[in-house]
Design a protein around this motif. Structure first.
Motif, short mmCIF file in Angstrom:
data_model
loop_
_atom_site.label_atom_id
_atom_site.label_comp_id
_atom_site.label_asym_id
_atom_site.label_seq_id
_atom_site.Cartn_x
_atom_site.Cartn_y
_atom_site.Cartn_z
N GLU A 130 -58.75 15.97 7.12
CA GLU A 130 -60.08 16.59 7.20
C GLU A 130 -60.02 18.10 7.02
N LYS A 131 -58.97 18.74 7.58
CA LYS A 131 -58.83 20.18 7.45
C LYS A 131 -58.56 20.56 6.00
N ASP A 132 -57.67 19.83 5.32
CA ASP A 132 -57.37 20.11 3.92
C ASP A 132 -58.62 19.92 3.06
N ARG A 133 -59.39 18.87 3.36
CA ARG A 133 -60.59 18.59 2.57
C ARG A 133 -61.61 19.73 2.71
N THR A 134 -61.77 20.24 3.91
CA THR A 134 -62.69 21.36 4.12
C THR A 134 -62.20 22.61 3.41
N THR A 135 -60.89 22.87 3.48
CA THR A 135 -60.31 24.03 2.80
C THR A 135 -60.50 23.93 1.29
N ASP A 136 -60.24 22.75 0.72
CA ASP A 136 -60.40 22.54 -0.72
C ASP A 136 -61.86 22.72 -1.13
N ARG A 137 -62.77 22.16 -0.33
CA ARG A 137 -64.19 22.26 -0.66
C ARG A 137 -64.64 23.72 -0.66
N ASN A 138 -64.23 24.48 0.34
CA ASN A 138 -64.60 25.90 0.41
C ASN A 138 -64.02 26.68 -0.76
N ALA A 139 -62.78 26.34 -1.15
CA ALA A 139 -62.15 27.03 -2.28
C ALA A 139 -62.90 26.76 -3.58
N ILE A 140 -63.34 25.51 -3.76
CA ILE A 140 -64.09 25.15 -4.97
C ILE A 140 -65.43 25.86 -5.00
N LEU A 141 -66.17 25.82 -3.90
CA LEU A 141 -67.48 26.46 -3.85
C LEU A 141 -67.37 27.97 -4.04
N SER A 142 -66.32 28.56 -3.45
CA SER A 142 -66.10 30.00 -3.60
C SER A 142 -65.83 30.36 -5.05
N GLN A 143 -65.01 29.55 -5.71
CA GLN A 143 -64.68 29.81 -7.12
C GLN A 143 -65.91 29.66 -8.00
N LEU A 144 -66.71 28.64 -7.76
CA LEU A 144 -67.90 28.42 -8.57
C LEU A 144 -68.92 29.55 -8.40
N SER A 145 -69.09 30.03 -7.16
CA SER A 145 -70.07 31.08 -6.91
C SER A 145 -69.58 32.45 -7.37
N ARG A 146 -68.25 32.63 -7.40
CA ARG A 146 -67.69 33.93 -7.76
C ARG A 146 -67.61 34.12 -9.28
N ASP A 147 -67.07 33.11 -9.98
CA ASP A 147 -66.82 33.27 -11.41
C ASP A 147 -67.94 32.74 -12.29
N HIS A 148 -68.70 31.78 -11.80
CA HIS A 148 -69.76 31.14 -12.58
C HIS A 148 -69.21 30.53 -13.88
N ARG A 149 -67.93 30.18 -13.86
CA ARG A 149 -67.34 29.52 -15.02
C ARG A 149 -67.43 28.01 -14.84
N PRO A 150 -67.44 27.25 -15.93
CA PRO A 150 -67.42 25.80 -15.78
C PRO A 150 -66.19 25.34 -15.02
N LEU A 151 -66.34 24.29 -14.27
CA LEU A 151 -65.22 23.69 -13.54
C LEU A 151 -64.93 22.33 -14.15
N LEU A 152 -63.75 22.18 -14.71
CA LEU A 152 -63.34 20.93 -15.34
C LEU A 152 -62.55 20.08 -14.36
N PHE A 153 -62.87 18.80 -14.30
CA PHE A 153 -62.04 17.91 -13.50
C PHE A 153 -62.01 16.53 -14.13
N PHE A 154 -60.96 15.79 -13.78
CA PHE A 154 -60.75 14.45 -14.31
C PHE A 154 -60.90 13.46 -13.16
N PRO A 155 -62.12 12.93 -12.98
CA PRO A 155 -62.42 12.16 -11.77
C PRO A 155 -61.67 10.83 -11.64
N GLU A 156 -61.04 10.37 -12.73
CA GLU A 156 -60.22 9.16 -12.60
C GLU A 156 -58.99 9.42 -11.73
N GLY A 157 -58.49 10.68 -11.75
CA GLY A 157 -57.33 11.02 -10.96
C GLY A 157 -56.02 10.57 -11.57
N TRP A 158 -56.09 9.99 -12.77
CA TRP A 158 -54.89 9.47 -13.42
C TRP A 158 -55.20 9.30 -14.91
#
Length: 293
Positions: A130-158
């Motif tokens: 739970e702690k890691d998940r909160t840290t990751d979520r905050n890092a993602i939101l911070s990056q999105l709000s700071r850079d306003h660059r597209p965020l690419l991800f591969f939701p299949e995970g593989w």
């Protein structure tokens, strides 16, 4: 028979190509070493702009066809299916972006650890508490709000072949409240009977194979941005999404997966990356063979 004849011709073509492939491995490895040197001497904040990547990609034999791409003026998250370890490269032709990658992969090798200089990388823990998940979520939101660059991800995970079906899209980034742009990715090796990625290989092996190929062809098909909502129309049928928050995120992820699957003309399965991992372990065990008593 015709099938046997085609196999023989393909085998002979591959045999004749081997000296050329070995030469390409040498030349492209030299270019990679030069690129790594540039990465090491440039400031930590430096990332390669798209116009440089447009020059570098063909030199490594990477060619990209883009369909329906419309630049966005707002922060978006790009959800793309995953076929090879190097699926980030075709996007570099279009824009600067950040990408979510597995922290284990990011720290697994020298090449992977320098990846952030080529494109912004946000490492995530594969099995977070739970702690890691909160840290990751905050890092993602911070990056999105700071850079306003597209965020690419591969939701299949593989990564998969992209020829049979898509793995289940993980719901994590579908809960952040941003627009999601579905992208269908296709990749193939022209002229030779080779596949662009194989289950269970290492990063080094994939790099060497990628350099061996005459070229690698990617096709990116972009779709309209999607938002989580109450009314969803798929194939002319309108359905209401549930009011349960977690279930809405799962349904939203499924909707984006189905949009991508229809473009690729394959199935949107419910198999997860954990199922793919089990298959990889089984194949590795089969290749090693049973232990001698």
């Amino acid at each position: 028979s015709d099938i046997t004849f085609r196999y023989i011709v393909s085998f002979l073509a591959l045999l004749a190509y081997i000296p050329i492939g070995l030469y390409l491995i040498f030349m492209r490895s030299c270019m990679l070493i030069a690129l790594l040197f540039v990465i090491l001497i440039t400031p930590p904040s430096f990332t390669f702009p798209p116009f440089i990547m447009k020059i570098l990609l063909p030199l490594f034999g990477f060619f990209v066809t883009v369909k329906n791409y419309v630049p966005s003026t707002s922060t978006t998250i790009i959800a793309c299916n995953h076929c090879t370890t190097f699926d980030v490269f075709p996007f570099m032709k279009l824009f600067n972006f950040d990408v979510l990658i597995d922290k284990g992969f990011f720290e697994s090798s020298f090449l992977a650890s320098k990846f952030k200089k080529i494109v912004g990388a946000i490492p995530l823990i594969r099995k977070p508490n739970e702690k890691d998940r909160t840290t990751d979520r905050n890092a993602i939101l911070s990056q999105l709000s700071r850079d306003h660059r597209p965020l690419l991800f591969f939701p299949e995970g593989w990564d998969t072949s992209g020829k049979v079906g898509l793995l289940q899209y993980q719901k994590y980034l579908f809960s952040l409240g941003f627009k999601i742009v579905p992208v269908a990715l296709e990749v193939h090796i022209p002229l030779l009977p080779l596949v662009p990625g194989m289950l269970g290989t290492s990063v080094l092996k994939e790099v060497l194979w990628l350099f061996f190929y005459p070229c690698t062809m990617w096709t990116l098909t972009f779709h309209d941005p999607q938002l989580i909502g109450t009314a969803v129309t798929i194939d002319g049928k309108t359905t209401n999404e549930t009011t349960d928050e977690e279930a809405r995120h799962i349904q939203f992820a499924k909707r984006v997966q189905e949009i991508t699957a229809r473009t690729l003309k394959i199935a949107a399965t419910d198999y997860s990356y954990k199922d793919a991992l089990k298959l990889r372990i089984q194949r590795m065990h089969t290749q090693k063979g049973p232990k001698q008593q």
